[in-house]
Design a protein around this motif. Structure first.
Motif, PDB file in Angstrom:
ATOM      1  N   GLN A   1     -15.200 -44.713 -18.095  1.00 49.15           N
ATOM      2  CA  GLN A   1     -16.445 -43.972 -18.254  1.00 49.15           C
ATOM      3  C   GLN A   1     -17.515 -44.414 -17.262  1.00 49.15           C
ATOM      4  O   GLN A   1     -18.268 -43.600 -16.736  1.00 49.15           O
ATOM      5  CB  GLN A   1     -16.969 -44.120 -19.691  1.00 49.15           C
ATOM      6  N   ALA A   2     -17.582 -45.722 -17.003  1.00 47.39           N
ATOM      7  CA  ALA A   2     -18.611 -46.226 -16.081  1.00 47.39           C
ATOM      8  C   ALA A   2     -18.429 -45.642 -14.684  1.00 47.39           C
ATOM      9  O   ALA A   2     -19.410 -45.298 -14.011  1.00 47.39           O
ATOM     10  CB  ALA A   2     -18.565 -47.753 -16.026  1.00 47.39           C
TER      11      ALA A   2
ATOM     12  N   VAL B   1     -19.688 -41.970 -14.765  1.00 50.51           N
ATOM     13  CA  VAL B   1     -21.145 -41.860 -14.792  1.00 50.51           C
ATOM     14  C   VAL B   1     -21.753 -42.285 -13.459  1.00 50.51           C
ATOM     15  O   VAL B   1     -22.699 -41.662 -12.955  1.00 50.51           O
ATOM     16  CB  VAL B   1     -21.728 -42.719 -15.937  1.00 50.51           C
ATOM     17  N   ALA B   2     -21.224 -43.358 -12.875  1.00 51.20           N
ATOM     18  CA  ALA B   2     -21.760 -43.861 -11.606  1.00 51.20           C
ATOM     19  C   ALA B   2     -21.250 -43.070 -10.403  1.00 51.20           C
ATOM     20  O   ALA B   2     -21.685 -43.315  -9.277  1.00 51.20           O
ATOM     21  CB  ALA B   2     -21.394 -45.331 -11.435  1.00 51.20           C
TER      22      ALA B   2
ATOM     23  N   GLN C   1     -21.537 -49.724 -15.186  1.00 50.18           N
ATOM     24  CA  GLN C   1     -22.184 -48.691 -14.376  1.00 50.18           C
ATOM     25  C   GLN C   1     -23.207 -49.311 -13.427  1.00 50.18           C
ATOM     26  O   GLN C   1     -23.251 -48.982 -12.233  1.00 50.18           O
ATOM     27  CB  GLN C   1     -22.873 -47.671 -15.290  1.00 50.18           C
ATOM     28  N   GLU C   2     -24.016 -50.240 -13.959  1.00 51.40           N
ATOM     29  CA  GLU C   2     -25.029 -50.892 -13.127  1.00 51.40           C
ATOM     30  C   GLU C   2     -24.386 -51.714 -12.010  1.00 51.40           C
ATOM     31  O   GLU C   2     -24.885 -51.741 -10.883  1.00 51.40           O
ATOM     32  CB  GLU C   2     -25.920 -51.783 -14.004  1.00 51.40           C
TER      33      GLU C   2
ATOM     34  N   VAL D   1     -20.164 -50.454 -20.926  1.00 50.63           N
ATOM     35  CA  VAL D   1     -20.118 -49.308 -20.019  1.00 50.63           C
ATOM     36  C   VAL D   1     -21.380 -49.272 -19.168  1.00 50.63           C
ATOM     37  O   VAL D   1     -21.326 -49.037 -17.948  1.00 50.63           O
ATOM     38  CB  VAL D   1     -19.966 -47.989 -20.808  1.00 50.63           C
ATOM     39  N   ARG D   2     -22.524 -49.545 -19.787  1.00 47.46           N
ATOM     40  CA  ARG D   2     -23.778 -49.560 -19.052  1.00 47.46           C
ATOM     41  C   ARG D   2     -23.794 -50.693 -18.020  1.00 47.46           C
ATOM     42  O   ARG D   2     -24.220 -50.494 -16.873  1.00 47.46           O
ATOM     43  CB  ARG D   2     -24.956 -49.711 -20.028  1.00 47.46           C
TER      44      ARG D   2
ATOM     45  N   GLU E   1     -23.252 -49.342  -9.371  1.00 44.18           N
ATOM     46  CA  GLU E   1     -24.411 -48.817  -8.636  1.00 44.18           C
ATOM     47  C   GLU E   1     -24.978 -49.857  -7.677  1.00 44.18           C
ATOM     48  O   GLU E   1     -25.649 -49.493  -6.701  1.00 44.18           O
ATOM     49  CB  GLU E   1     -25.474 -48.340  -9.629  1.00 44.18           C
TER      50      GLU E   1
END
Length: 245
Positions: free
Chosen positions: A162-163, A166-167, A130-131, A126-127, A134
């Protein structure tokens, strides 16, 4: 006659895979990411042609990121079909990375791998997603988690979105379908479900009459104030409508 045509397609397919591996090994290191993406898209289009599959695009593919594409999952062909329509980075199960030939090509295409049985790895993924969003990238996921039979869609897993939440990145629904090019009826030749083997599915596809891969893009949308699970169900219903239209 059908077997001869399939054997000819198989020879062309194997030659094209070898060509892809050579490009990855010899050309990719000197190419920029955009040039690599263009190569992947052209290679995928040629792969479909060798299989006797044409491509039809409905709606508007994303011109730029960030955006997450969510699509139904029917076949081992879904990834090259979506690459042919618009290059994107896929999120795939970690097993694919170790597959002979296919794993090398998938990695070169920018695939992100996840160990689905590990909660810790899911959080890492997920992180990473997200990156990537972004950074303005175009990601693609199959929220069903596995291939369906092409008749009814499986439920979507909400955690894969989820990513994007969040993003604060848009998600674009995509409906995939394979059709008999002569009649327009849905073709199940490329399906890959249950106890079917990959080899069997590939051979059935090679033996089939000309197929049209239809990629139908819906408009991108943001989660807004919607609960993630409610949004996931809405996207599921939208993809279901797109693949039928």
């Amino acid at each position: 006659m059908k077997s001869l045509r399939a054997c000819w397609r198989l020879l062309r397919l194997l030659g094209h895979i070898v060509k892809g591996l050579a490009i990855v090994a010899l050309r990719f290191p000197a190419l920029s990411p955009d040039q690599q993406h263009a190569r992947v898209q052209v290679w995928s289009l040629q792969l479909l042609a060798h299989l006797g599959i044409s491509l039809r695009i409905l709606g508007q593919p994303p011109l730029t990121g960030p955006v997450m594409l969510v699509a139904n999952h029917i076949s081992w062909l879904d990834i090259p079909v979506m690459h042919a329509a618009r290059h994107c980075r896929f999120v795939s199960k970690s097993d694919v990375q170790g597959w002979p030939l296919i794993g090398t090509l998938a990695t070169a295409a920018g695939t992100l791998y996840i160990e689905r049985s590990s909660r810790r790895d899911a959080l890492r993924m997920v992180r990473s997603m997200q990156e990537a969003l972004e950074r303005g990238e175009v990601l693609a996921v199959f929220p069903e988690g596995t291939t369906g039979d092409g008749r009814e869609m499986l439920p979507f897993h909400a955690n894969l979105l989820q990513a994007a939440v969040v993003a604060q990145a848009p998600v674009q629904p995509v409906g995939l379908r394979f059709a008999d090019k002569a009649t327009g009826a849905t073709s199940f030749a490329p399906s890959y479900i249950g106890d079917e083997t990959l080899v069997g599915s590939i051979w059935r596809t090679l033996c089939a009459p000309p197929i049209e891969a239809v990629v139908h893009y819906g408009p991108p949308e943001l989660a807004g104030d919607r609960d993630r699970r409610i949004w996931t169900q809405h996207l599921h219903d939208t993809v279901d409508n797109l693949r039928r239209s």
